[in-house]
Enzyme design. Structure first.
Site, PDB file in Angstrom:
ATOM      1  N   GLU A   1     -14.285   5.850   4.395  1.00  0.00           N
ATOM      2  CA  GLU A   1     -13.532   4.887   4.025  1.00  0.00           C
ATOM      3  C   GLU A   1     -13.882   3.493   4.684  1.00  0.00           C
ATOM      4  O   GLU A   1     -12.122   3.274   4.865  1.00  0.00           O
ATOM      5  CB  GLU A   1     -12.237   4.899   4.236  1.00  0.00           C
ATOM      6  CG  GLU A   1     -11.561   6.037   4.885  1.00  0.00           C
ATOM      7  CD  GLU A   1     -10.124   6.707   4.166  1.00  0.00           C
ATOM      8  OE1 GLU A   1      -9.674   7.402   3.553  1.00  0.00           O
ATOM      9  OE2 GLU A   1      -9.884   7.334   5.012  1.00  0.00           O
TER      10      GLU A   1
ATOM     11  N   LYS B   1      -3.807   7.747  -3.965  1.00  0.00           N
ATOM     12  CA  LYS B   1      -2.825   7.916  -3.357  1.00  0.00           C
ATOM     13  C   LYS B   1      -1.733   8.524  -3.741  1.00  0.00           C
ATOM     14  O   LYS B   1      -1.131   7.612  -5.205  1.00  0.00           O
ATOM     15  CB  LYS B   1      -2.007   7.041  -2.212  1.00  0.00           C
ATOM     16  CG  LYS B   1      -3.312   6.629  -1.389  1.00  0.00           C
ATOM     17  CD  LYS B   1      -2.804   7.363   0.276  1.00  0.00           C
ATOM     18  CE  LYS B   1      -4.059   7.232   1.686  1.00  0.00           C
ATOM     19  NZ  LYS B   1      -3.467   7.635   2.499  1.00  0.00           N
TER      20      LYS B   1
ATOM     21  N   ASP C   1      -5.881  11.680  -1.998  1.00  0.00           N
ATOM     22  CA  ASP C   1      -4.679  11.904  -0.832  1.00  0.00           C
ATOM     23  C   ASP C   1      -3.092  12.420  -1.270  1.00  0.00           C
ATOM     24  O   ASP C   1      -2.600  11.032  -1.190  1.00  0.00           O
ATOM     25  CB  ASP C   1      -5.712  11.213   0.426  1.00  0.00           C
ATOM     26  CG  ASP C   1      -4.642  11.399   1.067  1.00  0.00           C
ATOM     27  OD1 ASP C   1      -4.412  12.234   2.080  1.00  0.00           O
ATOM     28  OD2 ASP C   1      -5.012  10.702   2.596  1.00  0.00           O
TER      29      ASP C   1
ATOM     30  N   LYS D   1      -9.694   6.640  -3.617  1.00  0.00           N
ATOM     31  CA  LYS D   1      -9.262   7.361  -3.260  1.00  0.00           C
ATOM     32  C   LYS D   1      -8.325   7.040  -3.498  1.00  0.00           C
ATOM     33  O   LYS D   1      -7.648   6.369  -4.104  1.00  0.00           O
ATOM     34  CB  LYS D   1      -9.718   7.740  -1.948  1.00  0.00           C
ATOM     35  CG  LYS D   1      -7.871   8.470  -1.046  1.00  0.00           C
ATOM     36  CD  LYS D   1      -8.588   8.603   0.461  1.00  0.00           C
ATOM     37  CE  LYS D   1      -7.877   8.445   1.613  1.00  0.00           C
ATOM     38  NZ  LYS D   1      -7.979   9.025   2.822  1.00  0.00           N
TER      39      LYS D   1
ATOM     40  N   ASP E   1      -6.941  16.352   7.177  1.00  0.00           N
ATOM     41  CA  ASP E   1      -6.926  15.249   7.687  1.00  0.00           C
ATOM     42  C   ASP E   1      -6.047  15.159   9.221  1.00  0.00           C
ATOM     43  O   ASP E   1      -6.404  15.536   9.644  1.00  0.00           O
ATOM     44  CB  ASP E   1      -6.907  14.077   6.688  1.00  0.00           C
ATOM     45  CG  ASP E   1      -6.349  12.182   7.122  1.00  0.00           C
ATOM     46  OD1 ASP E   1      -6.651  12.255   8.665  1.00  0.00           O
ATOM     47  OD2 ASP E   1      -5.663  11.525   6.898  1.00  0.00           O
TER      48      ASP E   1
ATOM     49  N   LYS F   1     -11.237  11.051  11.894  1.00  0.00           N
ATOM     50  CA  LYS F   1     -10.431   9.055  12.573  1.00  0.00           C
ATOM     51  C   LYS F   1     -11.128   9.428  14.029  1.00  0.00           C
ATOM     52  O   LYS F   1     -10.492  10.312  14.786  1.00  0.00           O
ATOM     53  CB  LYS F   1      -8.970   8.824  11.803  1.00  0.00           C
ATOM     54  CG  LYS F   1      -9.748   9.770  10.370  1.00  0.00           C
ATOM     55  CD  LYS F   1      -7.854   9.657   9.928  1.00  0.00           C
ATOM     56  CE  LYS F   1      -7.594   9.301   8.529  1.00  0.00           C
ATOM     57  NZ  LYS F   1      -6.294   8.975   8.665  1.00  0.00           N
TER      58      LYS F   1
ATOM     59  N   GLU G   1      -7.450  15.951  -0.227  1.00  0.00           N
ATOM     60  CA  GLU G   1      -7.486  15.567   0.763  1.00  0.00           C
ATOM     61  C   GLU G   1      -6.095  15.931   1.203  1.00  0.00           C
ATOM     62  O   GLU G   1      -5.177  15.188   0.874  1.00  0.00           O
ATOM     63  CB  GLU G   1      -7.705  14.125   1.449  1.00  0.00           C
ATOM     64  CG  GLU G   1      -7.522  13.511   2.668  1.00  0.00           C
ATOM     65  CD  GLU G   1      -8.442  12.563   2.945  1.00  0.00           C
ATOM     66  OE1 GLU G   1      -8.854  11.856   2.140  1.00  0.00           O
ATOM     67  OE2 GLU G   1      -7.412  11.957   3.700  1.00  0.00           O
TER      68      GLU G   1
ATOM     69  N   HIS H   1       0.669  -1.354  -0.441  1.00  0.00           N
ATOM     70  CA  HIS H   1       0.091   0.070   0.200  1.00  0.00           C
ATOM     71  C   HIS H   1       1.107   1.231  -0.336  1.00  0.00           C
ATOM     72  O   HIS H   1       1.543   1.895   0.945  1.00  0.00           O
ATOM     73  CB  HIS H   1      -0.855   0.136   1.453  1.00  0.00           C
ATOM     74  CG  HIS H   1      -1.666   0.612   1.492  1.00  0.00           C
ATOM     75  ND1 HIS H   1      -3.314   0.724   0.498  1.00  0.00           N
ATOM     76  CD2 HIS H   1      -2.714   1.934   2.032  1.00  0.00           C
ATOM     77  CE1 HIS H   1      -3.995   1.526   0.317  1.00  0.00           C
ATOM     78  NE2 HIS H   1      -2.994   2.442   1.543  1.00  0.00           N
TER      79      HIS H   1
HETATM   80  C1  MUC Z   1      -4.913   8.882   5.222  1.00  0.00           C
HETATM   81  O1  MUC Z   1      -4.190   9.261   4.674  1.00  0.00           O
HETATM   82  O2  MUC Z   1      -6.412   8.907   5.118  1.00  0.00           O
HETATM   83  C2  MUC Z   1      -6.515   6.220   5.013  1.00  0.00           C
HETATM   84  C3  MUC Z   1      -6.970   5.020   3.603  1.00  0.00           C
HETATM   85  C4  MUC Z   1      -5.560   4.982   3.117  1.00  0.00           C
HETATM   86  O3  MUC Z   1      -5.497   4.375   1.891  1.00  0.00           O
HETATM   87  O4  MUC Z   1      -4.801   5.714   3.663  1.00  0.00           O
HETATM   88  C5  MUC Z   1      -5.445   6.159   4.604  1.00  0.00           C
HETATM   89  C6  MUC Z   1      -4.522   7.054   5.343  1.00  0.00           C
HETATM   90 MG    MG Z   2      -5.875  11.259   4.967  1.00  0.00          MG
END
Ligand code: MUC
Ligand code: MG
Length: 373
Positions: free
Chosen positions: A326, A168, A197, A166, A248, A272, A223, A21
């Site tokens: 999520e 990254k 994000d 989402k 976040d 969170k 994000e 990941h």
């Molecule tokens: C984050 O920063 O949001 C949440 C989903 C993901 O893939 O990483 C996290 C952390």
């Molecule tokens: Mg995040």
């Protein structure tokens, strides 16, 4: 007779992920869950979880520090105290122990689980009762490879598991990230919602330069693009009103939520429970967002099933989660530590009906994945 806390135990459980990941902060190949078990004098056990991302990559608490701190500092405060006095115990912990939000969240979750089991009601009942039996769940595409992400998303759509994705970004050059997003959006089409994000990976000027590109390739929500301490930058990005901006990492409890709301530093909050310092703090942050007209999103620390379902219980009581959740953490892991896995179907997560968190730990799996000394 009032139930007393008899014992508090912690276990680190290491479970491999289904694939690496990749995030701007770290690449995860396994997740380490700290499982907390709180034994009470009425033979009721409450369970909680504290889980971080990439050891110390995401924040100041690691699985090892959480376990050590709970055993050395939390446990002596808790043992012998009335188990159902959650507000009083929260006050005691907050006045005696600074920070340690993840550890506090795990303990508070275990207290709510035990209290719910004692009363025969679910954790969502303890927060006023669920409004939703199911909550929508996004999936994060973070394999690092565009074609692999597309194939993964198509599989999620076909199995009706997720239609919100989402992405990254923030590890590559921004222009390569934009191409990556465009390719995914083109392949998946209008049936999906795409958010990104950056995990603080860009500077404010980089973000300003690429806001229009992000919007043009179909991104709906951005994000935490910039450093968590750069609230003024978040305020300026929000004021540009080019894309909804979600906070976040900047949100570490109700004080941050209040100041970010007062400063118009975001359009949406990722809530969170662990970042917040527990379920009640998260509920307080939600109330601040609701009062300020800030949209809500149920965020994850890529937690396992215990913390995931604890957060889901809280989110099920919220009238409007505009951006969904999520809460997919358990699905990123190769194995499940519950006797009955959580119910992910129809693009959503179903809330269990049983008392407390409504879940049961699988003891054999715990022994198998427990970190050996
Ligand atoms: C984050 O920063 O949001 C949440 C989903 C993901 O893939 O990483 C996290 C952390
Ligand atoms: Mg995040």
């Amino acid at each position: 007779m009032e139930a007393i806390i008899n014992d508090v135990n912690c276990l680190i459980v290491d479970i491999p992920t289904i694939r690496p990941h990749k995030m701007a902060v770290s690449t995860m190949g396994a997740q380490s869950l700290v499982i907390v078990r709180l034994r009470c004098s009425d033979n009721i056990e409450g369970i909680g979880e504290a889980t971080t991302i990439g050891g110390l990559n995401y924040g100041g608490e690691s699985p090892e520090s959480i376990k050590t701190n709970i055993e050395a500092y939390f446990k002596p405060l808790l043992v012998g105290k009335p188990a159902s006095q959650i507000a009083g115990l929260r006050k005691l912990l907050n006045s005696t122990i600074k920070d340690n939000r993840f550890a506090k969240s795990a303990i508070e979750t275990a207290l709510y689980d035990a209290y719910g089991k004692r009363l025969g009601v679910s954790v969502s009942d303890l927060f006023g009762g669920r409004i939703h039996d199911r909550i929508s769940v996004a999936w994060t595409l973070a394999s690092g490879d565009t074609q692999a992400d597309i194939a993964e998303a198509q599989q999620m759509l076909e199995s009706r598991r997720h239609n919100i994705f989402k992405l990254k970004i923030g590890m590559r050059e921004p222009r390569d990230d934009i191409k990556h997003i465009a390719a995914i959006k083109n392949a998946l089409g209008d049936a999906v919602s795409i958010r990104v994000d950056i995990n603080q990976g860009w500077s404010e000027t980089q973000t300003i330069r690429h806001l229009a590109d992000l919007a043009n390739v179909g991104v709906e929500l951005l994000e935490q693009p910039i450093h968590e301490k750069n609230w003024e930058g978040m305020q300026r990005l929000t004021a540009l009103a080019r894309l909804p901006i979600m906070a976040d990492e900047a949100l570490k409890g109700p004080h941050d939520a209040f100041r970010m709301a007062a400063g118009h530093c975001a359009n949406a909050f990722a809530i969170k429970i662990e970042q917040a310092g527990g379920l009640q703090n998260a509920r307080d942050m939600i109330a601040i967002a609701e009062a300020a007209g800030i949209a809500l999103y149920g965020g994850t620390m890529l937690e396992g099933s215990v913390s995931t379902i604890a957060a889901a219980h809280l989110f099920s009581t919220i009238a409007k989660l505009e951006w969904g959740t999520e809460m997919f953490g358990p699905l990123l892991l190769k194995d499940e530590i519950l006797t009955t896995p959580l119910d992910y179907s129809n693009f959503s997560l179903g809330l269990p009906r049983g008392p407390g968190l409504g879940i049961e730990l699988d003891e054999e799996k715990l022994v198998f994945y427990a970190r050996k000394p």
